[in-house]
Write a protein that holds these residues in place. Structure first.
Motif, short mmCIF file in Angstrom:
data_model
loop_
_atom_site.label_atom_id
_atom_site.label_comp_id
_atom_site.label_asym_id
_atom_site.label_seq_id
_atom_site.Cartn_x
_atom_site.Cartn_y
_atom_site.Cartn_z
N GLU A 135 15.34 -7.75 18.20
CA GLU A 135 16.22 -8.57 19.04
C GLU A 135 16.43 -7.94 20.41
OE1 GLU A 135 19.81 -9.24 16.93
OE2 GLU A 135 18.88 -10.45 15.35
N ILE A 136 16.23 -6.63 20.51
CA ILE A 136 16.46 -5.96 21.80
C ILE A 136 15.17 -5.47 22.45
CG2 ILE A 136 18.81 -5.24 21.17
CD1 ILE A 136 17.66 -2.45 20.64
N ALA A 137 14.05 -5.52 21.70
CA ALA A 137 12.79 -5.02 22.26
C ALA A 137 12.27 -5.97 23.33
CB ALA A 137 11.76 -4.86 21.15
N ASP A 138 11.81 -5.41 24.43
CA ASP A 138 11.20 -6.20 25.51
C ASP A 138 9.68 -6.17 25.42
OD1 ASP A 138 13.70 -6.85 26.91
OD2 ASP A 138 13.79 -4.71 27.32
N VAL A 139 9.16 -5.09 24.87
CA VAL A 139 7.71 -4.94 24.65
C VAL A 139 7.54 -4.23 23.31
CG1 VAL A 139 5.53 -4.00 25.51
CG2 VAL A 139 7.29 -4.73 27.14
N VAL A 140 6.57 -4.68 22.52
CA VAL A 140 6.29 -4.06 21.22
C VAL A 140 4.83 -3.61 21.21
CG1 VAL A 140 6.18 -4.40 18.71
CG2 VAL A 140 7.99 -5.52 20.06
N ALA A 141 4.58 -2.39 20.72
CA ALA A 141 3.21 -1.88 20.66
C ALA A 141 2.95 -1.26 19.29
CB ALA A 141 2.99 -0.84 21.75
N VAL A 142 1.81 -1.61 18.72
CA VAL A 142 1.36 -0.99 17.47
C VAL A 142 0.48 0.20 17.88
CG1 VAL A 142 0.15 -1.29 15.29
CG2 VAL A 142 1.43 -3.20 16.29
N ASN A 143 0.97 1.40 17.65
CA ASN A 143 0.26 2.61 18.06
C ASN A 143 -0.75 3.05 16.99
OD1 ASN A 143 -0.35 4.76 19.75
ND2 ASN A 143 1.28 6.07 18.94
N LYS A 144 -1.55 4.03 17.36
CA LYS A 144 -2.59 4.60 16.49
C LYS A 144 -3.62 3.55 16.09
CE LYS A 144 0.48 8.27 14.84
NZ LYS A 144 0.98 9.06 13.69
N ALA A 145 -3.92 2.65 17.04
CA ALA A 145 -4.94 1.63 16.81
C ALA A 145 -6.30 2.20 17.18
CB ALA A 145 -4.64 0.38 17.63
N VAL B 268 3.29 -8.37 22.17
CA VAL B 268 2.95 -7.39 21.12
C VAL B 268 1.51 -6.96 21.37
CG1 VAL B 268 2.80 -6.92 18.67
CG2 VAL B 268 4.50 -8.55 19.51
N VAL B 269 1.31 -5.69 21.63
CA VAL B 269 -0.03 -5.18 21.94
C VAL B 269 -0.36 -4.02 21.01
CG1 VAL B 269 0.19 -5.87 24.37
CG2 VAL B 269 0.87 -3.57 23.68
N THR B 270 -1.61 -3.60 21.05
CA THR B 270 -2.03 -2.42 20.31
C THR B 270 -2.44 -1.33 21.29
OG1 THR B 270 -4.33 -3.19 20.16
CG2 THR B 270 -2.85 -3.79 18.35
N CYS B 271 -2.31 -0.09 20.86
CA CYS B 271 -2.69 1.02 21.72
C CYS B 271 -2.99 2.24 20.87
CB CYS B 271 -1.60 1.34 22.74
SG CYS B 271 -0.09 2.02 22.01
N SER B 272 -3.63 3.20 21.48
CA SER B 272 -3.85 4.50 20.84
C SER B 272 -3.53 5.57 21.87
CB SER B 272 -5.29 4.64 20.35
OG SER B 272 -5.53 5.98 19.93
N ALA B 273 -2.38 6.19 21.69
CA ALA B 273 -2.00 7.26 22.62
C ALA B 273 -2.94 8.45 22.49
CB ALA B 273 -0.56 7.70 22.34
N LEU B 274 -3.46 8.64 21.28
CA LEU B 274 -4.34 9.79 21.04
C LEU B 274 -5.65 9.67 21.81
CD1 LEU B 274 -4.56 12.45 19.43
CD2 LEU B 274 -5.68 11.13 17.62
N THR B 275 -6.24 8.46 21.81
CA THR B 275 -7.51 8.25 22.51
C THR B 275 -7.31 7.63 23.89
OG1 THR B 275 -7.79 6.09 21.46
CG2 THR B 275 -8.75 7.99 20.33
N ASP B 276 -6.04 7.42 24.27
CA ASP B 276 -5.70 6.89 25.59
C ASP B 276 -6.25 5.49 25.81
OD1 ASP B 276 -4.32 7.14 27.93
OD2 ASP B 276 -5.87 8.25 29.01
N VAL B 277 -6.21 4.68 24.77
CA VAL B 277 -6.68 3.30 24.86
C VAL B 277 -5.48 2.36 24.84
CG1 VAL B 277 -7.97 1.48 23.69
CG2 VAL B 277 -8.90 3.80 23.78
N GLY B 278 -5.43 1.45 25.77
CA GLY B 278 -4.36 0.47 25.82
C GLY B 278 -3.09 0.94 26.50
N VAL B 279 -3.05 2.20 26.97
CA VAL B 279 -1.85 2.72 27.60
C VAL B 279 -1.61 2.05 28.95
CG1 VAL B 279 -0.74 4.80 28.50
CG2 VAL B 279 -2.07 4.92 26.39
#
Length: 333
Positions: free
Chosen positions: A196-206, A241-252
């Motif tokens: 209800e309060i999130a403005d952006v949602v990301a699924v990490n470790k993709a 709602v997006v996906t990203c991988s902080a480890l591989t620097d994808v989607g950041v």
């Protein structure tokens, strides 16, 4: 060595000297009465500076997620990209406080080694002092110091437990919720009110074998968000709602663009109104925090505290009556 004066601290903060920034944040976090008076003086001066407070040009982002979601790795990846692009990034990590010392117990600098060594970044654990009021006072005032020192992006990380996320969402422009595939966060998020309060949602470790799972989880979350928040047809912001991988620097990079997109959706007027409302709420948070401090230091309360404590523990005094006696002692003092 004498402690620096407020004037010296203001000069050092404005010059962006890290030692002065550290001392100023330590001062505004302190609960000692003499430090609180100095902190008010310091913050009054900083608030009078151009582009301060509601008018600040800094981008304020809150970042939350369950432990293990990779918040620190994500912040390091995002912060490093931003500093490489010429931004100055301040990171405030709202950590659980040590029961005995009141200090932060998580070592964010050890978990963000590359970013902590970056001259364009400043990382600071922001202990909650055991209360949400402590979070609000310490973190909002630390943000003011960082912005006065020229940090144009301020990232506020929460531990992802309890109600601290709600508190942090009330002090930033954009609230980012990081989640993982197969954790049940879709339902947990709705239950806790995070969606209800999130403005952006990301699924990490993709990344690797988890990429397809992450994309599936993103679709499920997008559906959950439509149920909670409705569609964009109403003109309201529809959290992406997006996906990203902080480890591989994808989607950041894409995630940062979504954050800026939310800021653009608010517009100057909407952003100003949101920050003004936050300042009003923060005003009352400060009032509540100050009243609690005065209650704790009241001579009248100290005189009856041990007696009331013993009676409550023995079961001789109901909590409601005990509370009334504490307040009567405070009023009489």
């Amino acid at each position: 060595m004498a402690a620096p004066s407020v004037e010296d601290l203001v000069e050092g903060v404005r010059a962006g000297r890290r030692a002065a920034v550290a001392r100023a944040i330590t001062l505004v976090e302190s609960s000692r009465p003499q430090h609180r008076a100095q902190a008010r003086e310091l913050l009054t001066v900083l608030a009078a500076l151009p582009d301060a407070g509601v008018q600040s040009r800094a981008v304020r982002v809150g970042i939350s997620g369950v432990p293990g979601v990779g918040k620190s790795t994500f912040i390091e990846a995002l912060g490093s990209r931003l500093t490489a692009a010429g931004h100055r990034v301040g990171v405030l990590a709202v950590d659980p406080s040590s029961v005995r010392t009141g200090g932060s117990v998580l070592g964010d600098k050890t978990r963000m080694g590359r970013l902590s060594a970056d001259p364009g970044a400043y990382i600071r654990p922001s202990p909650s002092a055991g209360t949400l009021g402590g979070v609000a006072r310490a973190t909002v005032q630390a943000m003011a110091v960082l912005e006065a020192a020229g940090y144009d992006v301020v990232l506020v990380e929460t531990v992802g437990v309890g109600q601290s996320e709600i508190t942090v969402a009330g002090m930033v422009d954009t609230f980012l919720f990081l989640t993982l595939a197969r954790t049940g966060d879709q339902l947990q998020g709705i239950k806790k009110g995070i969606l209800e309060i999130a403005d952006v949602v990301a699924v990490n470790k993709a990344d690797g074998d988890r990429e397809l799972e992450a994309r599936s989880a993103a679709r499920e979350l997008a559906g959950a968000l439509r149920l909670v928040r409705g569609s964009a047809a109403s003109g309201e912001w529809a959290p992406p709602v997006v996906t990203c991988s902080a480890l591989t620097d994808v989607g950041v990079d894409d995630l940062w663009e979504r954050i800026l997109g939310h800021r653009a959706h608010l517009g100057p007027g909407g952003l100003g109104a949101k920050r003004a409302e936050q300042q009003l709420e923060f005003t009352w948070a400060l009032v509540r925090d100050e009243l609690e401090q005065r209650l704790r230091h009241s001579a009248g309360v100290r005189a009856v505290r041990d007696e009331i404590r013993a009676s409550v523990l023995a079961g001789d005094l109901p909590a409601t009556v005990a509370a009334d006696r504490v307040l009567e002692a405070y009023d009489a003092g």
